[in-house]
Design a protein around this motif. Structure first.
Motif, PDB file in Angstrom:
ATOM      1  N   ARG A 295     -22.461  34.608 -17.239  1.00 42.55           N
ATOM      2  CA  ARG A 295     -23.363  33.880 -16.344  1.00 42.55           C
ATOM      3  C   ARG A 295     -24.762  34.475 -16.387  1.00 42.55           C
ATOM      4  O   ARG A 295     -25.756  33.745 -16.450  1.00 42.55           O
ATOM      5  N   LEU A 296     -24.839  35.794 -16.386  1.00 43.76           N
ATOM      6  CA  LEU A 296     -26.138  36.450 -16.464  1.00 43.76           C
ATOM      7  C   LEU A 296     -26.832  36.139 -17.794  1.00 43.76           C
ATOM      8  O   LEU A 296     -28.001  35.767 -17.824  1.00 43.76           O
ATOM      9  N   VAL A 297     -26.073  36.242 -18.876  1.00 46.85           N
ATOM     10  CA  VAL A 297     -26.627  35.961 -20.204  1.00 46.85           C
ATOM     11  C   VAL A 297     -27.099  34.506 -20.291  1.00 46.85           C
ATOM     12  O   VAL A 297     -28.177  34.223 -20.830  1.00 46.85           O
ATOM     13  N   CYS A 298     -26.339  33.590 -19.760  1.00 47.13           N
ATOM     14  CA  CYS A 298     -26.706  32.172 -19.831  1.00 47.13           C
ATOM     15  C   CYS A 298     -27.952  31.867 -19.020  1.00 47.13           C
ATOM     16  O   CYS A 298     -28.820  31.118 -19.478  1.00 47.13           O
ATOM     17  N   TRP A 299     -28.055  32.408 -17.817  1.00 47.81           N
ATOM     18  CA  TRP A 299     -29.232  32.131 -16.995  1.00 47.81           C
ATOM     19  C   TRP A 299     -30.488  32.699 -17.642  1.00 47.81           C
ATOM     20  O   TRP A 299     -31.531  32.042 -17.674  1.00 47.81           O
ATOM     21  N   VAL A 300     -30.399  33.912 -18.181  1.00 48.14           N
ATOM     22  CA  VAL A 300     -31.562  34.505 -18.847  1.00 48.14           C
ATOM     23  C   VAL A 300     -31.912  33.705 -20.099  1.00 48.14           C
ATOM     24  O   VAL A 300     -33.091  33.399 -20.348  1.00 48.14           O
TER      25      VAL A 300
ATOM     26  N   LEU B 283     -26.461  26.266 -19.726  1.00 46.29           N
ATOM     27  CA  LEU B 283     -25.921  26.486 -18.385  1.00 46.29           C
ATOM     28  C   LEU B 283     -24.518  25.903 -18.200  1.00 46.29           C
ATOM     29  O   LEU B 283     -23.839  26.239 -17.227  1.00 46.29           O
ATOM     30  N   LEU B 284     -24.074  25.045 -19.119  1.00 45.18           N
ATOM     31  CA  LEU B 284     -22.681  24.570 -19.054  1.00 45.18           C
ATOM     32  C   LEU B 284     -21.691  25.728 -19.142  1.00 45.18           C
ATOM     33  O   LEU B 284     -20.585  25.655 -18.618  1.00 45.18           O
ATOM     34  N   PHE B 285     -22.110  26.809 -19.815  1.00 48.57           N
ATOM     35  CA  PHE B 285     -21.205  27.945 -19.985  1.00 48.57           C
ATOM     36  C   PHE B 285     -21.085  28.789 -18.716  1.00 48.57           C
ATOM     37  O   PHE B 285     -20.323  29.748 -18.685  1.00 48.57           O
ATOM     38  N   THR B 286     -21.821  28.422 -17.660  1.00 47.62           N
ATOM     39  CA  THR B 286     -21.647  29.094 -16.369  1.00 47.62           C
ATOM     40  C   THR B 286     -20.634  28.351 -15.495  1.00 47.62           C
ATOM     41  O   THR B 286     -20.358  28.776 -14.385  1.00 47.62           O
ATOM     42  N   ARG B 287     -20.069  27.277 -15.976  1.00 51.38           N
ATOM     43  CA  ARG B 287     -19.169  26.417 -15.212  1.00 51.38           C
ATOM     44  C   ARG B 287     -17.775  26.999 -14.962  1.00 51.38           C
ATOM     45  O   ARG B 287     -17.170  26.704 -13.931  1.00 51.38           O
ATOM     46  N   PRO B 288     -17.208  27.829 -15.845  1.00 51.54           N
ATOM     47  CA  PRO B 288     -15.823  28.263 -15.655  1.00 51.54           C
ATOM     48  C   PRO B 288     -15.555  28.945 -14.320  1.00 51.54           C
ATOM     49  O   PRO B 288     -16.366  29.728 -13.823  1.00 51.54           O
ATOM     50  N   ARG B 289     -14.391  28.615 -13.761  1.00 58.03           N
ATOM     51  CA  ARG B 289     -13.953  29.168 -12.482  1.00 58.03           C
ATOM     52  C   ARG B 289     -12.438  29.031 -12.395  1.00 58.03           C
ATOM     53  O   ARG B 289     -11.863  28.084 -12.915  1.00 58.03           O
ATOM     54  N   VAL B 290     -11.811  29.965 -11.717  1.00 58.64           N
ATOM     55  CA  VAL B 290     -10.384  29.901 -11.413  1.00 58.64           C
ATOM     56  C   VAL B 290     -10.237  30.092  -9.915  1.00 58.64           C
ATOM     57  O   VAL B 290     -10.756  31.053  -9.354  1.00 58.64           O
TER      58      VAL B 290
END
Length: 153
Positions: free
Chosen positions: A15-20, A67-74
């Motif tokens: 998430r950090l990598v994607c936002w940056v 930013l789609l790669f920040t979507r995963p969640r469990v």
């Protein structure tokens, strides 16, 4: 953490990598757009305001794609588990889950189902190290508690 407490897990490092990365991509495309002025070289064309806006639009679409790669969640509770990956979501009761796997060398954890399918959980990534291990342990505790509750019935 109790055996029936709900659990919500999201990856941290990606998430950090994607936002940056999304912010950098947007800035780069905006800088390129502002430099698009004048003629196109030896040709007869010239860059217009629409070309600049199109370049910024491409940067926005690229950033949204990242930013789609920040979507995963469990999310899991006593009733079942909900897995949201980059593309696709699944909601499963614990009864169809055989086990929670996090094999050595695997990029992320997965749910082993009774029909011999493996459902990847991209939210539990090996890059998050101890956070991912604790998440897998919490899911295993919820799964075992549900199986124990079913066995006592």
């Amino acid at each position: 953490m109790s055996d029936t407490e709900p659990v919500t897990l999201r990856p941290r490092r990606i998430r950090l990598v994607c936002w940056v990365s999304a912010a950098v991509l947007l800035v780069v495309f905006s800088l390129v757009a502002t430099s698009l002025t004048g003629g196109t070289g030896n040709g007869y064309g010239s860059f217009q305001r629409g070309d600049q806006l199109a370049m910024i639009g491409l940067g926005v679409f690229g950033a949204l794609g990242i930013l789609l790669f920040t979507r995963p969640r469990v999310e899991a509770d006593a009733r079942g588990v909900r897995v949201r990956n980059v593309i696709g979501s699944y909601e499963l009761p614990w009864e169809v889950v055989r086990g929670v796997r996090f094999d050595r060398g695997a990029p992320w954890a997965s749910l082993e189902l009774h029909d011999d399918d493996l459902l990847p959980m991209v939210a539990l990534q090996a890059a998050d190290k101890e956070l991912a291990v604790e998440g897998v342990r919490a899911l295993r505790r919820l799964h075992e508690a549900r199986l124990a509750a079913l066995a006592t019935r």
